[in-house]
Design a protein around this motif. Structure first.
Motif, PDB file in Angstrom:
ATOM      1  N   LEU A 114     -17.337  69.037  60.391  1.00 53.47           N
ATOM      2  CA  LEU A 114     -16.982  67.900  59.535  1.00 53.47           C
ATOM      3  C   LEU A 114     -16.716  68.339  58.108  1.00 53.47           C
ATOM      4  N   ASN A 115     -15.673  67.762  57.530  1.00 54.47           N
ATOM      5  CA  ASN A 115     -15.392  67.918  56.114  1.00 54.47           C
ATOM      6  C   ASN A 115     -16.220  66.855  55.393  1.00 54.47           C
ATOM      7  N   ILE A 116     -17.308  67.267  54.774  1.00 56.87           N
ATOM      8  CA  ILE A 116     -18.188  66.300  54.110  1.00 56.87           C
ATOM      9  C   ILE A 116     -17.665  65.887  52.742  1.00 56.87           C
ATOM     10  N   GLY A 117     -16.465  66.373  52.391  1.00 59.83           N
ATOM     11  CA  GLY A 117     -15.798  65.881  51.193  1.00 59.83           C
ATOM     12  C   GLY A 117     -15.316  64.453  51.409  1.00 59.83           C
ATOM     13  N   ASP A 118     -15.169  64.079  52.673  1.00 61.14           N
ATOM     14  CA  ASP A 118     -14.837  62.707  53.045  1.00 61.14           C
ATOM     15  C   ASP A 118     -16.137  61.914  53.006  1.00 61.14           C
ATOM     16  N   ILE A 119     -16.208  60.894  52.173  1.00 67.18           N
ATOM     17  CA  ILE A 119     -17.457  60.167  51.920  1.00 67.18           C
ATOM     18  C   ILE A 119     -18.027  59.535  53.190  1.00 67.18           C
ATOM     19  N   ASN A 172      -2.593  83.978  58.704  1.00 67.79           N
ATOM     20  CA  ASN A 172      -1.685  83.817  57.555  1.00 67.79           C
ATOM     21  C   ASN A 172      -1.863  82.463  56.867  1.00 67.79           C
ATOM     22  N   PHE A 173      -3.110  82.021  56.781  1.00 72.24           N
ATOM     23  CA  PHE A 173      -3.400  80.742  56.132  1.00 72.24           C
ATOM     24  C   PHE A 173      -3.271  80.885  54.627  1.00 72.24           C
ATOM     25  N   GLU A 174      -2.559  79.960  54.014  1.00 73.46           N
ATOM     26  CA  GLU A 174      -2.399  79.903  52.559  1.00 73.46           C
ATOM     27  C   GLU A 174      -2.816  78.509  52.093  1.00 73.46           C
ATOM     28  N   TRP A 175      -3.540  78.441  50.987  1.00 74.43           N
ATOM     29  CA  TRP A 175      -3.966  77.151  50.454  1.00 74.43           C
ATOM     30  C   TRP A 175      -2.801  76.391  49.819  1.00 74.43           C
ATOM     31  N   GLU A 176      -1.782  77.108  49.382  1.00 70.06           N
ATOM     32  CA  GLU A 176      -0.601  76.519  48.741  1.00 70.06           C
ATOM     33  C   GLU A 176      -0.975  75.593  47.586  1.00 70.06           C
ATOM     34  N   THR A 177      -1.699  76.183  46.647  1.00 69.24           N
ATOM     35  CA  THR A 177      -2.096  75.449  45.456  1.00 69.24           C
ATOM     36  C   THR A 177      -1.842  76.336  44.239  1.00 69.24           C
ATOM     37  N   LYS A 223     -13.752  72.046  47.465  1.00 72.94           N
ATOM     38  CA  LYS A 223     -14.053  71.503  46.141  1.00 72.94           C
ATOM     39  C   LYS A 223     -12.869  71.479  45.184  1.00 72.94           C
ATOM     40  N   SER A 224     -11.669  71.686  45.675  1.00 72.57           N
ATOM     41  CA  SER A 224     -10.488  71.663  44.820  1.00 72.57           C
ATOM     42  C   SER A 224      -9.658  70.422  45.130  1.00 72.57           C
ATOM     43  N   GLU A 225      -9.404  69.643  44.105  1.00 74.44           N
ATOM     44  CA  GLU A 225      -8.577  68.438  44.302  1.00 74.44           C
ATOM     45  C   GLU A 225      -7.104  68.775  44.490  1.00 74.44           C
ATOM     46  N   PHE A 226      -6.742  70.032  44.274  1.00 73.97           N
ATOM     47  CA  PHE A 226      -5.350  70.433  44.381  1.00 73.97           C
ATOM     48  C   PHE A 226      -4.936  70.831  45.802  1.00 73.97           C
ATOM     49  N   VAL A 227      -5.896  70.907  46.719  1.00 71.54           N
ATOM     50  CA  VAL A 227      -5.590  71.275  48.102  1.00 71.54           C
ATOM     51  C   VAL A 227      -5.103  70.025  48.828  1.00 71.54           C
ATOM     52  N   SER A 228      -3.963  70.135  49.470  1.00 67.89           N
ATOM     53  CA  SER A 228      -3.365  68.982  50.159  1.00 67.89           C
ATOM     54  C   SER A 228      -4.162  68.587  51.403  1.00 67.89           C
ATOM     55  N   LEU A 229      -3.965  67.362  51.846  1.00 65.94           N
ATOM     56  CA  LEU A 229      -4.610  66.890  53.076  1.00 65.94           C
ATOM     57  C   LEU A 229      -4.179  67.732  54.267  1.00 65.94           C
ATOM     58  N   GLU A 230      -2.934  68.155  54.273  1.00 67.99           N
ATOM     59  CA  GLU A 230      -2.429  68.994  55.366  1.00 67.99           C
ATOM     60  C   GLU A 230      -3.164  70.332  55.411  1.00 67.99           C
ATOM     61  N   LYS A 231      -3.386  70.933  54.251  1.00 71.28           N
ATOM     62  CA  LYS A 231      -4.089  72.213  54.199  1.00 71.28           C
ATOM     63  C   LYS A 231      -5.564  72.043  54.551  1.00 71.28           C
ATOM     64  N   LYS A 232      -6.141  70.922  54.163  1.00 71.98           N
ATOM     65  CA  LYS A 232      -7.531  70.643  54.558  1.00 71.98           C
ATOM     66  C   LYS A 232      -7.636  70.526  56.075  1.00 71.98           C
ATOM     67  N   ALA A 233      -6.670  69.854  56.687  1.00 70.74           N
ATOM     68  CA  ALA A 233      -6.663  69.711  58.150  1.00 70.74           C
ATOM     69  C   ALA A 233      -6.445  71.065  58.820  1.00 70.74           C
ATOM     70  N   PHE A 273      -7.301  73.981  57.559  1.00 71.23           N
ATOM     71  CA  PHE A 273      -8.552  74.731  57.391  1.00 71.23           C
ATOM     72  C   PHE A 273      -9.579  74.264  58.418  1.00 71.23           C
ATOM     73  N   ASP A 274      -9.637  72.977  58.657  1.00 69.04           N
ATOM     74  CA  ASP A 274     -10.540  72.420  59.663  1.00 69.04           C
ATOM     75  C   ASP A 274     -10.266  73.045  61.037  1.00 69.04           C
ATOM     76  N   GLU A 275      -8.999  73.181  61.377  1.00 64.02           N
ATOM     77  CA  GLU A 275      -8.631  73.795  62.658  1.00 64.02           C
ATOM     78  C   GLU A 275      -9.020  75.272  62.697  1.00 64.02           C
ATOM     79  N   LEU A 276      -8.906  75.960  61.571  1.00 64.26           N
ATOM     80  CA  LEU A 276      -9.340  77.361  61.509  1.00 64.26           C
ATOM     81  C   LEU A 276     -10.842  77.478  61.752  1.00 64.26           C
ATOM     82  N   ILE A 277     -11.610  76.579  61.153  1.00 62.54           N
ATOM     83  CA  ILE A 277     -13.068  76.586  61.366  1.00 62.54           C
ATOM     84  C   ILE A 277     -13.357  76.373  62.850  1.00 62.54           C
ATOM     85  N   LYS A 278     -12.670  75.430  63.470  1.00 65.50           N
ATOM     86  CA  LYS A 278     -12.888  75.147  64.891  1.00 65.50           C
ATOM     87  C   LYS A 278     -12.506  76.346  65.760  1.00 65.50           C
ATOM     88  N   LYS A 279     -11.531  77.098  65.331  1.00 69.01           N
ATOM     89  CA  LYS A 279     -11.130  78.299  66.064  1.00 69.01           C
ATOM     90  C   LYS A 279     -12.150  79.424  65.848  1.00 69.01           C
TER      91      LYS A 279
END
Length: 173
Positions: free
Chosen positions: A42-47, A98-103, A130-140, A142-148
């Protein structure tokens, strides 16, 4: 659907998921895919996620691995080395994929809190980018990378009880 109904639906879904996980704990996963499906990420950045996880009171079930009252300096050093190795493996996967945060930010801070079995297997993986500059797509992504990542890694520490470990990792670019 109003916000209250949406929150109730999410809480109900999360409780059903947790119940399913608890009931299915007796059966050993037959594959990495099965194991991956039993670990809650879980991304606990989501309240809403944060509040639902808080309701589980995981910190009362899982002991803090770095409890100053019970951990000696030599054990603490071993824990830090294991935590570092754990994140090195995650960094290796990030590079391999080849994951990039693109920020525009030069670094991205991610808080990780991981709950482990006595044998170092992951049961819950919570994180907050903790970065507000990371897009929702990149957060998703990253979530998939964690699951992998989680079905292929085991923490090097074994304890008599379930335990947790947390820390912030800084990804520099």
């Amino acid at each position: 659907m109003n916000k209250k109904t949406k929150t109730m639906n999410f809480k109900t879904l999360l409780l059903i998921l947790i119940g399913f996980l608890l009931l299915s704990c007796k059966k050993e996963p037959s594959s990495k895919k099965d194991k991956q499906n039993k670990i809650l990420v879980l991304n606990i950045g989501d309240i809403e996620n944060f509040n639902n996880v808080k309701d589980l009171k995981l910190d009362s079930i899982y002991l803090n691995l770095l409890n100053r009252e019970t951990v000696t300096d030599s054990v603490r050093k071993n824990i830090f080395n294991s935590w570092s190795n754990f994140h090195d493996k995650l960094d290796d996967l990030i590079k391999k994929e080849n994951f990039e945060w693109e920020t525009d930010s030069l670094d991205v801070k991610v808080f990780h809190k991981v709950y482990f079995t006595k044998d170092g297997e992951i049961e819950y993986y919570l994180y907050n980018i903790k970065s507000e500059f990371v897009s929702l797509e990149k957060k998703a992504e990253f979530d998939e990378l964690i699951k992998k990542f989680i079905p292929n890694v085991k923490f090097e520490i074994k304890r008599k009880e379930k335990y947790s470990q947390c820390g912030t990792n800084v990804y520099k670019y």
